[in-house]
Motif scaffolding. Structure first.
Motif, PDB file in Angstrom:
ATOM      1  N   PRO A  77      -2.447  11.656   7.389  1.00 23.34           N
ATOM      2  CA  PRO A  77      -3.751  12.112   6.907  1.00 23.34           C
ATOM      3  C   PRO A  77      -3.748  13.584   6.522  1.00 23.34           C
ATOM      4  CG  PRO A  77      -4.038  10.672   8.790  1.00 23.34           C
ATOM      5  CD  PRO A  77      -2.560  10.916   8.669  1.00 23.34           C
ATOM      6  N   GLU A  78      -3.041  14.413   7.301  1.00 19.71           N
ATOM      7  CA  GLU A  78      -2.999  15.851   7.003  1.00 19.71           C
ATOM      8  C   GLU A  78      -2.323  16.106   5.658  1.00 19.71           C
ATOM      9  OE1 GLU A  78      -1.765  19.955   9.296  1.00 19.71           O
ATOM     10  OE2 GLU A  78      -0.418  18.242   9.468  1.00 19.71           O
ATOM     11  N   PHE A  79      -1.198  15.446   5.411  1.00 21.17           N
ATOM     12  CA  PHE A  79      -0.523  15.583   4.123  1.00 21.17           C
ATOM     13  C   PHE A  79      -1.452  15.173   2.999  1.00 21.17           C
ATOM     14  CE2 PHE A  79       1.821  13.651   0.625  1.00 21.17           C
ATOM     15  CZ  PHE A  79       2.764  14.619   0.311  1.00 21.17           C
ATOM     16  N   SER A  80      -2.132  14.061   3.171  1.00 21.04           N
ATOM     17  CA  SER A  80      -3.021  13.537   2.132  1.00 21.04           C
ATOM     18  C   SER A  80      -4.156  14.507   1.829  1.00 21.04           C
ATOM     19  CB  SER A  80      -3.590  12.183   2.574  1.00 21.04           C
ATOM     20  OG  SER A  80      -2.549  11.279   2.906  1.00 21.04           O
ATOM     21  N   GLU A  81      -4.734  15.065   2.870  1.00 17.84           N
ATOM     22  CA  GLU A  81      -5.838  16.011   2.677  1.00 17.84           C
ATOM     23  C   GLU A  81      -5.375  17.255   1.932  1.00 17.84           C
ATOM     24  OE1 GLU A  81      -7.144  16.636   6.649  1.00 17.84           O
ATOM     25  OE2 GLU A  81      -7.963  14.598   6.864  1.00 17.84           O
ATOM     26  N   ARG A  82      -4.202  17.762   2.280  1.00 13.82           N
ATOM     27  CA  ARG A  82      -3.692  18.968   1.620  1.00 13.82           C
ATOM     28  C   ARG A  82      -3.401  18.707   0.138  1.00 13.82           C
ATOM     29  NH1 ARG A  82       0.588  21.973   5.738  1.00 13.82           N
ATOM     30  NH2 ARG A  82      -0.752  22.017   7.576  1.00 13.82           N
ATOM     31  N   VAL A  83      -2.809  17.543  -0.148  1.00 12.72           N
ATOM     32  CA  VAL A  83      -2.493  17.229  -1.543  1.00 12.72           C
ATOM     33  C   VAL A  83      -3.770  16.988  -2.338  1.00 12.72           C
ATOM     34  CG1 VAL A  83      -1.322  15.614  -3.083  1.00 12.72           C
ATOM     35  CG2 VAL A  83      -0.204  16.350  -0.970  1.00 12.72           C
ATOM     36  N   ASP A  84      -4.739  16.335  -1.733  1.00  8.14           N
ATOM     37  CA  ASP A  84      -6.021  16.124  -2.414  1.00  8.14           C
ATOM     38  C   ASP A  84      -6.635  17.453  -2.850  1.00  8.14           C
ATOM     39  OD1 ASP A  84      -6.241  13.354  -2.476  1.00  8.14           O
ATOM     40  OD2 ASP A  84      -7.152  13.233  -0.493  1.00  8.14           O
ATOM     41  N   VAL A  85      -6.579  18.437  -1.953  1.00 12.33           N
ATOM     42  CA  VAL A  85      -7.128  19.759  -2.281  1.00 12.33           C
ATOM     43  C   VAL A  85      -6.294  20.422  -3.369  1.00 12.33           C
ATOM     44  CG1 VAL A  85      -7.545  22.088  -1.401  1.00 12.33           C
ATOM     45  CG2 VAL A  85      -8.171  20.097  -0.012  1.00 12.33           C
ATOM     46  N   ALA A  86      -4.974  20.352  -3.235  1.00 10.32           N
ATOM     47  CA  ALA A  86      -4.084  21.017  -4.183  1.00 10.32           C
ATOM     48  C   ALA A  86      -4.192  20.434  -5.586  1.00 10.32           C
ATOM     49  CB  ALA A  86      -2.634  20.923  -3.694  1.00 10.32           C
ATOM     50  N   LEU A  87      -4.361  19.118  -5.675  1.00  9.48           N
ATOM     51  CA  LEU A  87      -4.379  18.459  -6.987  1.00  9.48           C
ATOM     52  C   LEU A  87      -5.781  18.109  -7.465  1.00  9.48           C
ATOM     53  CD1 LEU A  87      -1.302  16.058  -6.603  1.00  9.48           C
ATOM     54  CD2 LEU A  87      -1.385  18.392  -7.503  1.00  9.48           C
ATOM     55  N   GLY A  88      -6.785  18.402  -6.662  1.00  8.73           N
ATOM     56  CA  GLY A  88      -8.156  18.119  -7.067  1.00  8.73           C
ATOM     57  C   GLY A  88      -8.407  16.642  -7.320  1.00  8.73           C
ATOM     58  N   THR A  89      -8.008  15.800  -6.367  1.00 13.58           N
ATOM     59  CA  THR A  89      -8.077  14.345  -6.555  1.00 13.58           C
ATOM     60  C   THR A  89      -9.381  13.723  -6.071  1.00 13.58           C
ATOM     61  OG1 THR A  89      -7.107  13.863  -4.410  1.00 13.58           O
ATOM     62  CG2 THR A  89      -5.596  14.238  -6.245  1.00 13.58           C
ATOM     63  N   PRO A 103       0.815  -1.220   0.000  1.00 16.00           N
ATOM     64  CA  PRO A 103       0.000   0.000   0.000  1.00 16.00           C
ATOM     65  C   PRO A 103       0.846   1.266   0.000  1.00 16.00           C
ATOM     66  CG  PRO A 103      -0.949  -1.596   1.499  1.00 16.00           C
ATOM     67  CD  PRO A 103       0.391  -2.154   1.058  1.00 16.00           C
ATOM     68  N   LEU A 104       2.000   1.242   0.699  1.00 12.80           N
ATOM     69  CA  LEU A 104       2.876   2.411   0.736  1.00 12.80           C
ATOM     70  C   LEU A 104       3.448   2.698  -0.651  1.00 12.80           C
ATOM     71  CD1 LEU A 104       4.251   4.587   2.453  1.00 12.80           C
ATOM     72  CD2 LEU A 104       6.085   2.947   2.920  1.00 12.80           C
ATOM     73  N   ASP A 105       3.873   1.666  -1.372  1.00 14.32           N
ATOM     74  CA  ASP A 105       4.383   1.847  -2.727  1.00 14.32           C
ATOM     75  C   ASP A 105       3.286   2.353  -3.657  1.00 14.32           C
ATOM     76  OD1 ASP A 105       7.319   0.394  -3.230  1.00 14.32           O
ATOM     77  OD2 ASP A 105       6.253  -0.371  -1.483  1.00 14.32           O
ATOM     78  N   TYR A 106       2.089   1.826  -3.497  1.00 13.85           N
ATOM     79  CA  TYR A 106       0.975   2.253  -4.354  1.00 13.85           C
ATOM     80  C   TYR A 106       0.663   3.733  -4.120  1.00 13.85           C
ATOM     81  CZ  TYR A 106      -3.652   2.479  -6.490  1.00 13.85           C
ATOM     82  OH  TYR A 106      -4.724   2.832  -7.267  1.00 13.85           O
ATOM     83  N   SER A 156      -6.625  10.658   0.535  1.00 13.83           N
ATOM     84  CA  SER A 156      -7.184  10.558   1.881  1.00 13.83           C
ATOM     85  C   SER A 156      -7.833   9.199   2.102  1.00 13.83           C
ATOM     86  CB  SER A 156      -8.205  11.669   2.127  1.00 13.83           C
ATOM     87  OG  SER A 156      -7.573  12.938   2.143  1.00 13.83           O
ATOM     88  N   ARG A 157      -8.373   8.620   1.045  1.00 16.22           N
ATOM     89  CA  ARG A 157      -8.938   7.279   1.170  1.00 16.22           C
ATOM     90  C   ARG A 157      -7.831   6.227   1.238  1.00 16.22           C
ATOM     91  NH1 ARG A 157     -12.486   9.659  -2.553  1.00 16.22           N
ATOM     92  NH2 ARG A 157     -11.430   8.686  -4.340  1.00 16.22           N
ATOM     93  N   LEU A 158      -6.773   6.453   0.498  1.00 19.22           N
ATOM     94  CA  LEU A 158      -5.663   5.496   0.481  1.00 19.22           C
ATOM     95  C   LEU A 158      -4.863   5.494   1.771  1.00 19.22           C
ATOM     96  CD1 LEU A 158      -4.057   5.837  -3.080  1.00 19.22           C
ATOM     97  CD2 LEU A 158      -5.305   3.880  -2.149  1.00 19.22           C
ATOM     98  N   VAL A 159      -4.771   6.647   2.426  1.00 22.37           N
ATOM     99  CA  VAL A 159      -3.849   6.761   3.558  1.00 22.37           C
ATOM    100  C   VAL A 159      -4.241   5.848   4.720  1.00 22.37           C
ATOM    101  CG1 VAL A 159      -4.960   8.689   4.791  1.00 22.37           C
ATOM    102  CG2 VAL A 159      -2.459   8.420   4.867  1.00 22.37           C
ATOM    103  N   ASP A 160      -5.529   5.598   4.906  1.00 19.87           N
ATOM    104  CA  ASP A 160      -5.936   4.691   5.976  1.00 19.87           C
ATOM    105  C   ASP A 160      -5.385   3.293   5.740  1.00 19.87           C
ATOM    106  OD1 ASP A 160      -7.296   6.591   7.438  1.00 19.87           O
ATOM    107  OD2 ASP A 160      -9.218   6.200   6.481  1.00 19.87           O
TER     108      ASP A 160
END
Length: 276
Positions: A58-70, A13-16, A75-79
């Protein structure tokens, strides 16, 4: 060390996650530094996560999701990523906690992992092994995300009074940890009772344990050994521990009395006067 050119998204999962982060960043036409500047992280950190050398938060994931419009992909993957980083023996337990609708816990000497602050968790995890401490702490704290679900579990914790006095990380850390416990006072889904020393002999003297209840599956009891987890659905064990828990709750202080004790210990043992 994993190299970005040979990163296999199917390896873990980390590599993905790293593979997807790189793909999304490049699709947006951004360098690692440009993305880092947008989300307020260093280019080095972005690169380490892309190459599966650093665990995302989770915080990193949320910020990148917003920045890249994903649309919340990372955020779903990070769990999944964070759960995969737990010790192998504990991963099944984390899944049980994530699926349970009710969790009943008794702890003999420390604060339950789902209630720990960052400082307290770091102190516990570093007791004998300080390697990869940032990542291991982030992984432990991520387990608390079960309380952020649309329908979080009802959590009851009976803590031995000794857990309030076992000094993990120093007075500042303990004061913050006890203040964190007090913050749940108005939350009807997270309930904390203290089993006082005055209770004497009690039903939990054989050790800590959890009882997990599910919407349709059998109840499960979890006990822990040295680097090993022992979940069981054996009806006799479940019934025995359920009865023990009923007696522990009856012997423990009420919710209001428990709040008063936590506050008193926080102020008297870990207050500012103790830091002089």
């Amino acid at each position: 060390m994993t190299h970005i050119n040979v990163l296999d998204p199917g390896a873990s999962p980390l590599d993905y996650y790293g593979f997807e982060l790189r793909r999304l960043r490049e699709a947006a036409g951004l360098t690692q530094k440009q993305l880092g500047d947008i989300v307020n992280y260093t280019a080095s950190l972005v690169g380490q996560i892309e190459t599966a050398r650093k665990v995302p938060t989770p915080e990193f994931s949320e910020r990148v999701d917003v920045a890249l419009g994903t649309d919340g992909l990372l955020s779903r993957l990070v769990d999944l990523v964070l759960r995969s980083q737990l010790p192998a023996w504990f991963q099944q337990v984390a899944e049980l906690q994530a699926r349970a609708i009710e969790i009943y816990s008794f702890e003999t000497h420390m604060i339950h992992g789902l209630l720990q602050t960052k400082g307290y968790a770091r102190a516990v995890l570093s007791a004998l092994d300080a390697t990869n401490l940032d990542d291991r702490t982030a992984v432990r704290l991520a387990r608390r995300r079960i309380f952020e679900k649309e329908k979080p579990p009802v959590f009851w914790a009976v803590l031995s009074e000794s857990a309030l006095y076992q000094n993990m990380g120093g007075p500042d850390t303990m004061r913050n940890q006890l203040a964190h416990l007090l913050a749940f006072e108005a939350n009807p889904r997270i309930n904390i009772q203290i089993l006082p020393f005055t209770a004497g002999a009690h039903a939990g003297m054989q050790g800590s344990f959890d009882v997990y209840r599910f919407a349709s599956d059998p109840n499960i009891v979890y006990t822990e050994g040295y680097n090993s987890a022992h979940p069981t659905a054996n009806p006799d064990t479940v019934n025995d521990c359920t009865l023990r828990y009923d007696h522990l709750q009856a012997a423990a202080l009420s919710l209001k009395e428990s709040v008063a004790m936590i506050r008193r210990v926080m102020e008297e043992r870990y207050g500012d006067q103790q830091l002089a």
